[in-house]
Design a protein around this motif. Structure first.
Motif, PDB file in Angstrom:
ATOM      1  N   UNK A 610       0.858  -1.181   0.000  1.00 35.61           N
ATOM      2  CA  UNK A 610       0.000   0.000   0.000  1.00 35.61           C
ATOM      3  C   UNK A 610       0.896   1.233   0.000  1.00 35.61           C
ATOM      4  N   UNK A 611       0.723   2.118  -0.971  1.00 32.73           N
ATOM      5  CA  UNK A 611       1.551   3.325  -1.065  1.00 32.73           C
ATOM      6  C   UNK A 611       1.242   4.248   0.105  1.00 32.73           C
ATOM      7  N   UNK A 612       2.286   4.653   0.853  1.00 29.18           N
ATOM      8  CA  UNK A 612       2.087   5.538   2.010  1.00 29.18           C
ATOM      9  C   UNK A 612       2.741   6.901   1.824  1.00 29.18           C
ATOM     10  N   UNK A 613       3.800   6.988   0.991  1.00 28.55           N
ATOM     11  CA  UNK A 613       4.448   8.269   0.707  1.00 28.55           C
ATOM     12  C   UNK A 613       4.977   8.229  -0.719  1.00 28.55           C
ATOM     13  N   UNK A 614       4.981   9.380  -1.384  1.00 30.39           N
ATOM     14  CA  UNK A 614       5.503   9.465  -2.742  1.00 30.39           C
ATOM     15  C   UNK A 614       6.434  10.663  -2.859  1.00 30.39           C
ATOM     16  N   UNK A 615       7.581  10.469  -3.473  1.00 32.24           N
ATOM     17  CA  UNK A 615       8.437  11.595  -3.844  1.00 32.24           C
ATOM     18  C   UNK A 615       8.906  11.359  -5.267  1.00 32.24           C
ATOM     19  N   UNK A 616       9.689  12.274  -5.791  1.00 32.35           N
ATOM     20  CA  UNK A 616      10.086  12.184  -7.191  1.00 32.35           C
ATOM     21  C   UNK A 616      10.953  10.965  -7.467  1.00 32.35           C
ATOM     22  N   UNK A 617      11.782  10.572  -6.486  1.00 33.44           N
ATOM     23  CA  UNK A 617      12.785   9.536  -6.755  1.00 33.44           C
ATOM     24  C   UNK A 617      12.577   8.250  -5.975  1.00 33.44           C
ATOM     25  N   UNK A 618      11.686   8.256  -4.995  1.00 39.60           N
ATOM     26  CA  UNK A 618      11.519   7.064  -4.158  1.00 39.60           C
ATOM     27  C   UNK A 618      10.095   7.037  -3.625  1.00 39.60           C
ATOM     28  N   UNK A 619       9.593   5.823  -3.366  1.00 42.16           N
ATOM     29  CA  UNK A 619       8.270   5.734  -2.743  1.00 42.16           C
ATOM     30  C   UNK A 619       8.341   4.844  -1.505  1.00 42.16           C
ATOM     31  N   UNK A 620       7.499   5.179  -0.528  1.00 38.48           N
ATOM     32  CA  UNK A 620       7.373   4.393   0.700  1.00 38.48           C
ATOM     33  C   UNK A 620       6.075   3.606   0.602  1.00 38.48           C
ATOM     34  N   UNK A 621       6.136   2.321   0.981  1.00 42.10           N
ATOM     35  CA  UNK A 621       4.949   1.472   0.892  1.00 42.10           C
ATOM     36  C   UNK A 621       4.903   0.514   2.071  1.00 42.10           C
ATOM     37  N   UNK A 622       3.680   0.096   2.441  1.00 42.23           N
ATOM     38  CA  UNK A 622       3.478  -0.844   3.544  1.00 42.23           C
ATOM     39  C   UNK A 622       3.023  -2.177   2.973  1.00 42.23           C
ATOM     40  N   UNK A 623       3.691  -3.256   3.382  1.00 44.20           N
ATOM     41  CA  UNK A 623       3.371  -4.596   2.880  1.00 44.20           C
ATOM     42  C   UNK A 623       2.001  -5.026   3.400  1.00 44.20           C
ATOM     43  N   UNK A 624       1.151  -5.548   2.479  1.00 42.56           N
ATOM     44  CA  UNK A 624      -0.191  -5.998   2.892  1.00 42.56           C
ATOM     45  C   UNK A 624      -0.444  -7.463   2.514  1.00 42.56           C
ATOM     46  N   UNK A 625       0.591  -8.196   2.130  1.00 45.74           N
ATOM     47  CA  UNK A 625       0.417  -9.629   1.841  1.00 45.74           C
ATOM     48  C   UNK A 625       1.654 -10.386   2.290  1.00 45.74           C
ATOM     49  N   UNK A 626       1.481 -11.688   2.554  1.00 46.29           N
ATOM     50  CA  UNK A 626       2.615 -12.514   2.963  1.00 46.29           C
ATOM     51  C   UNK A 626       2.829 -12.526   4.461  1.00 46.29           C
ATOM     52  N   UNK A 627       4.073 -12.788   4.878  1.00 48.36           N
ATOM     53  CA  UNK A 627       4.400 -12.946   6.301  1.00 48.36           C
ATOM     54  C   UNK A 627       4.955 -11.676   6.933  1.00 48.36           C
ATOM     55  N   UNK A 628       5.113 -10.602   6.144  1.00 46.03           N
ATOM     56  CA  UNK A 628       5.677  -9.354   6.673  1.00 46.03           C
ATOM     57  C   UNK A 628       4.655  -8.222   6.614  1.00 46.03           C
ATOM     58  N   UNK A 629       3.389  -8.556   6.801  1.00 40.70           N
ATOM     59  CA  UNK A 629       2.327  -7.560   6.733  1.00 40.70           C
ATOM     60  C   UNK A 629       2.575  -6.446   7.754  1.00 40.70           C
ATOM     61  N   UNK A 630       2.451  -5.196   7.299  1.00 41.64           N
ATOM     62  CA  UNK A 630       2.635  -4.049   8.186  1.00 41.64           C
ATOM     63  C   UNK A 630       4.002  -3.417   8.111  1.00 41.64           C
ATOM     64  N   UNK A 631       5.005  -4.125   7.557  1.00 41.19           N
ATOM     65  CA  UNK A 631       6.358  -3.563   7.455  1.00 41.19           C
ATOM     66  C   UNK A 631       6.386  -2.488   6.371  1.00 41.19           C
TER      67      UNK A 631
END
Length: 636
Positions: A610-631
């Motif tokens: 899930x996209x949580x932050x966007x910038x021109x060169x990098x994006x921050x996202x939160x995992x919503x599937x698998x064994x690392x949900x929430x990271x």
């Protein structure tokens, strides 16, 4: 070329083994002045290779177009050498290939840089700078390692030296907490060593090392040696108390069929009898639940369980899961006599020797040669500690395979039905050692006994797998029940979105709402149309990312190609598995990875975020599937 089974001395003693097309090309350049007017890729147009004599001779007739073998950008110096071979004319030695304007450069990469064949690293510097506003030092180091592996950084040392303070900003506090010494002070060189040590461990997880990047410093070996076998530590670094509590809960939920398998596998591991088990069950019968129960039991007791799957998405469902190819280093082009790339005495070999159980999910979709390669490698690794292991399947280790033969079988390129069947695991010589268990109860339905629609769908899908919906032996037409179809309307995309994402505009911020829903589409064009429609519905600020399309600077006749293929044309090209030229994103929308970035952190091909932050060169996202949900992770 030689087979794994060939005797090494015979391979090395072949006549003219040191003569190759490439080395003889440089020798021909030294002997003939006219040969020095051509690059290696153009050489076959006027010279012809005589394989019997191992030499180049002038071409007398016909025209031939040269082709240099492909080299992946991640293969290091081999890739940069390939770039130079499209540019440099008539070199007589490796040194001359690396010489630019009378200056001898130490590496092929530095020679490419001097020729202007590599872009600068401005966007990677900017990505680290932008991410530093949101990310911790640990996350920045993960981002830096991702850049080194996947982003073709031209000057890694400059990227490191310009950003090392950002990459190590949490090191001092971390060491003070570990050592319980609040007045601890570390010099700049010590901070760099600790940060480089973390980066080296991250690279090692992807079978890479800082030593591959010629200008990058290497951390103090004493710091690295403190961790001993990194792979072994990872597999032992689990909270045993939490796992023991989880095991008690999971054990209570096992049905009779699952408990029978559980007892057989645990007994085999405890008594060190070894053995091969196959758990056969269709979707919903609780295979993953059984794997988790076995894993929690053994890891809570300090035992090592290697959990792998044949696909990345399935691997994400297993605690500590990896794809089989990455964990066992199985070759891509595998033959009947291949072995895995596990070297004797390596950390991975020591991990395999200490392993108590191997769980391999989705086994039916893997070629039998892969299982046999793992079998040969384990027998070879374990024969030094136990000479009898050479006579036992998988060296005497307990291995549990699972899956459903009604689903995906091995993919054989252009293979006929009999070739696909022959490639299946049950045609392997190892199958005779296999104890087969079957799971028949659909646990998903038992949890919701009143859901008649789910029950009817499960029965219908099972009949498809059994081939009971049609009497024909081969291909058949299957009628989809009307209740599974969305009625055709004036705007089909709107109908699909409304059916799958009701009340989207008010609920898209709910991660659980997005986790449970997805639209599968058959083509990239359909994906694009649906994505654009949904993105337009969401009232958030939008970022548009454009691909940097250009003709490779190392290509032959680049001037002509730039005229033939303008940037606008390159931007219009669409390829499977690659995003289109224009990528539109908004905060709050789900995205999916298309490649394996960091499997140990849950970032595999197919991971949803899930996209949580966007910038021109990098994006921050939160995992919503698998064994690392929430990271939270950062993607350049």
């Amino acid at each position: 070329m030689f087979d794994d089974s060939d005797y090494l001395d015979n391979v090395l003693n072949q006549p003219n083994i040191r003569k190759t097309k490439f080395t003889e090309w440089m020798k021909t350049n030294a002997l003939y002045e006219e040969a020095r007017e051509l690059t290696y890729s153009d050489f076959p147009s006027k010279w012809v290779w005589h394989n019997k004599d191992k030499e180049w001779k002038l071409r007398k007739q016909r025209l031939c177009v040269g082709r240099i073998f492909y080299s992946h950008p991640g293969s290091g110096e081999r890739f940069y050498l390939r770039m130079l071979l499209n540019i440099v004319k008539g070199p007589r030695s490796f040194e001359e290939i690396r010489t630019v304007n009378s200056v001898l450069y130490p590496t092929f990469k530095s020679a490419c840089y001097a020729l202007g064949l590599l872009d600068d690293d401005k966007e990677w510097h900017e990505a680290l700078n932008h991410a530093s506003y949101w990310a911790s030092g640990k996350q920045l180091r993960e981002l830096f390692a991702t850049m080194l592996i996947f982003c073709e950084v031209a000057d890694p040392y400059k990227l490191w030296i310009s950003n090392w303070k950002l990459l190590s900003e949490d090191i001092l506090q971390r060491e003070r907490r570990i050592l319980r010494y609040n007045d601890l002070h570390l010099s700049d060189s010590q901070l760099q060593d600790y940060a480089l040590c973390d980066i080296e461990r991250l690279l090692n997880k992807n079978a890479r090392s800082l030593r591959e990047f010629e200008t990058m410093p290497y951390p103090n070996t004493l710091l690295l040696s403190q961790s001993s076998n990194r792979l072994l530590q990872e597999e032992l670094d689990y909270d045993r108390v939490v796992l023991a509590e989880e095991h008690i809960k999971l054990l209570k939920g096992l049905n009779y069929e699952q408990r029978k398998i559980y007892d057989a596998v645990i007994g085999s591991v405890i008594e060190k009898k070894g053995g091969v088990f196959f758990v056969y069950g269709h979707g919903g019968t609780g295979k993953t639940y059984l794997w988790r129960t076995l894993i929690c039991r053994l890891r809570s007791e300090g035992k090592i369980v290697i959990a792998v799957a044949s696909s990345g998405i399935a691997a994400l469902l297993l605690p500590g899961g990896r794809t089989a190819h990455s964990r066992f280093q199985i070759l891509i082009n595998i033959t009947d006599s291949s072995t895995c790339g596990i070297k004797q005495g390596s950390q991975l070999a020591n991990l395999m020797a200490r392993t108590d159980l191997i769980i391999w999910d989705e086994a039916p979709m893997t070629h039998r040669n892969c299982f046999e390669a793992v079998d040969r490698s384990l027998r070879d690794i374990l024969r030094f500690s136990d000479p009898q292991s050479e006579e036992k399947p998988f060296g005497g280790k307990t291995i549990v395979l699972g899956g459903d033969f009604r689903q995906i079988l091995p993919v054989v390129s252009k293979g006929r039905r009999e070739e696909i069947v022959e490639a299946s695991v049950n045609r392997s010589s190892l199958w005779k050692y296999c104890t087969i268990f079957t799971l028949t109860k659909n646990m998903r339905l038992e949890q919701n006994p009143d859901d008649n629609a789910a029950k009817e769908f499960a029965e219908w899908i099972l009949k498809i797998g059994e081939g009971e919906l049609d009497d024909s032996e081969g291909e058949a037409l299957i009628k989809i029940p009307s209740d599974l179809l969305i009625p055709h309307g004036t705007h089909p995309i709107n109908d699909i979105v409304d059916a799958i994402y009701p009340e989207l505009q008010t609920k898209y911020t709910d991660a659980k709402y997005l986790e449970d829903r997805a639209i599968l589409a058959p083509t990239n064009d359909a994906v694009q149309d649906i994505n654009d429609y949904i993105i337009d519905l969401i009232n958030e600020g939008e970022e548009t990312y454009l691909s940097a399309d250009s003709i490779c600077k190392a290509a032959s006749n680049i001037q002509d190609q730039e005229l033939m293929y303008p940037v606008e044309f390159l931007n219009s090209l669409k390829f499977p598995g690659i995003p289109n030229h224009k990528l539109r994103l908004k905060v709050g929308i789900p995205i999916m990875l298309l490649r394996n970035l960091n499997q140990s952190a849950g970032l595999c091909n197919g991971t949803r975020l899930l996209v949580t932050q966007l910038s021109k060169w990098v994006l921050e996202a939160k995992i919503i599937s698998g064994t690392h949900v929430g990271h939270k992770v950062f993607i350049p």
